[in-house]
Design a protein around this motif. Structure first.
Motif, PDB file in Angstrom:
ATOM      1  N   ARG A  13       0.834  -1.210   0.000  1.00 41.85           N
ATOM      2  CA  ARG A  13       0.000   0.000   0.000  1.00 41.85           C
ATOM      3  C   ARG A  13       0.863   1.252   0.000  1.00 41.85           C
ATOM      4  NH1 ARG A  13      -2.980  -2.654   4.035  1.00 41.85           N
ATOM      5  NH2 ARG A  13      -2.142  -1.194   5.566  1.00 41.85           N
ATOM      6  N   GLU A  14       1.903   1.252   0.811  1.00 40.12           N
ATOM      7  CA  GLU A  14       2.797   2.410   0.884  1.00 40.12           C
ATOM      8  C   GLU A  14       3.491   2.646  -0.458  1.00 40.12           C
ATOM      9  OE1 GLU A  14       4.718   5.721   2.392  1.00 40.12           O
ATOM     10  OE2 GLU A  14       3.089   4.579   3.306  1.00 40.12           O
ATOM     11  N   ALA A  15       3.900   1.579  -1.127  1.00 37.36           N
ATOM     12  CA  ALA A  15       4.553   1.717  -2.436  1.00 37.36           C
ATOM     13  C   ALA A  15       3.601   2.332  -3.455  1.00 37.36           C
ATOM     14  CB  ALA A  15       5.051   0.349  -2.920  1.00 37.36           C
ATOM     15  N   GLY A  33       1.144  -0.553 -16.592  1.00 38.94           N
ATOM     16  CA  GLY A  33       2.066  -1.674 -16.453  1.00 38.94           C
ATOM     17  C   GLY A  33       2.698  -1.764 -15.080  1.00 38.94           C
ATOM     18  N   VAL A  34       1.925  -1.517 -14.054  1.00 35.26           N
ATOM     19  CA  VAL A  34       2.465  -1.509 -12.694  1.00 35.26           C
ATOM     20  C   VAL A  34       2.866  -2.919 -12.278  1.00 35.26           C
ATOM     21  CG1 VAL A  34       1.945  -1.028 -10.278  1.00 35.26           C
ATOM     22  CG2 VAL A  34       1.139   0.522 -12.060  1.00 35.26           C
ATOM     23  N   ARG A  35       4.042  -3.030 -11.714  1.00 35.75           N
ATOM     24  CA  ARG A  35       4.565  -4.299 -11.194  1.00 35.75           C
ATOM     25  C   ARG A  35       5.000  -4.076  -9.755  1.00 35.75           C
ATOM     26  NH1 ARG A  35       2.492  -6.500 -15.187  1.00 35.75           N
ATOM     27  NH2 ARG A  35       3.679  -7.039 -17.039  1.00 35.75           N
ATOM     28  N   ILE A  36       4.814  -5.092  -8.944  1.00 41.66           N
ATOM     29  CA  ILE A  36       5.243  -5.029  -7.549  1.00 41.66           C
ATOM     30  C   ILE A  36       6.118  -6.241  -7.269  1.00 41.66           C
ATOM     31  CG2 ILE A  36       4.531  -5.045  -5.133  1.00 41.66           C
ATOM     32  CD1 ILE A  36       1.892  -3.790  -5.989  1.00 41.66           C
ATOM     33  N   GLU A  37       7.280  -5.992  -6.686  1.00 46.49           N
ATOM     34  CA  GLU A  37       8.188  -7.065  -6.292  1.00 46.49           C
ATOM     35  C   GLU A  37       8.450  -6.935  -4.795  1.00 46.49           C
ATOM     36  OE1 GLU A  37      11.760  -6.972  -8.598  1.00 46.49           O
ATOM     37  OE2 GLU A  37      10.682  -6.914 -10.498  1.00 46.49           O
TER      38      GLU A  37
END
Length: 62
Positions: A13-15, A33-37
């Motif tokens: 959430r913070e990111a 194209g959002v990616r989360i790692e």
């Protein structure tokens, strides 16, 4: 939900909030194209969350 899962969710959430704020400050209109790692950074349960995408500005013709 475990403490670790709560930590991951909070980090995600913070990111998202930070990415949206940065895009807004730089006058971008959309992010695609959002990616989360996510990855563990130490044995004590620390977590790193990296989020990235492509920000674009609309060409407003009025």
């Amino acid at each position: 939900m475990t403490v670790y899962e709560s930590l991951l969710e909070r980090g995600r959430r913070e990111a998202v909030v930070r990415m949206k704020k940065l895009a807004d400050e730089q006058h971008y209109d959309q992010i695609y194209g959002v990616r989360i790692e996510t990855s563990a950074v130490d044995e004590g349960g620390g977590v790193e969350v990296l989020e990235y995408g492509t920000a674009v500005k609309s060409n407003h013709l009025n």
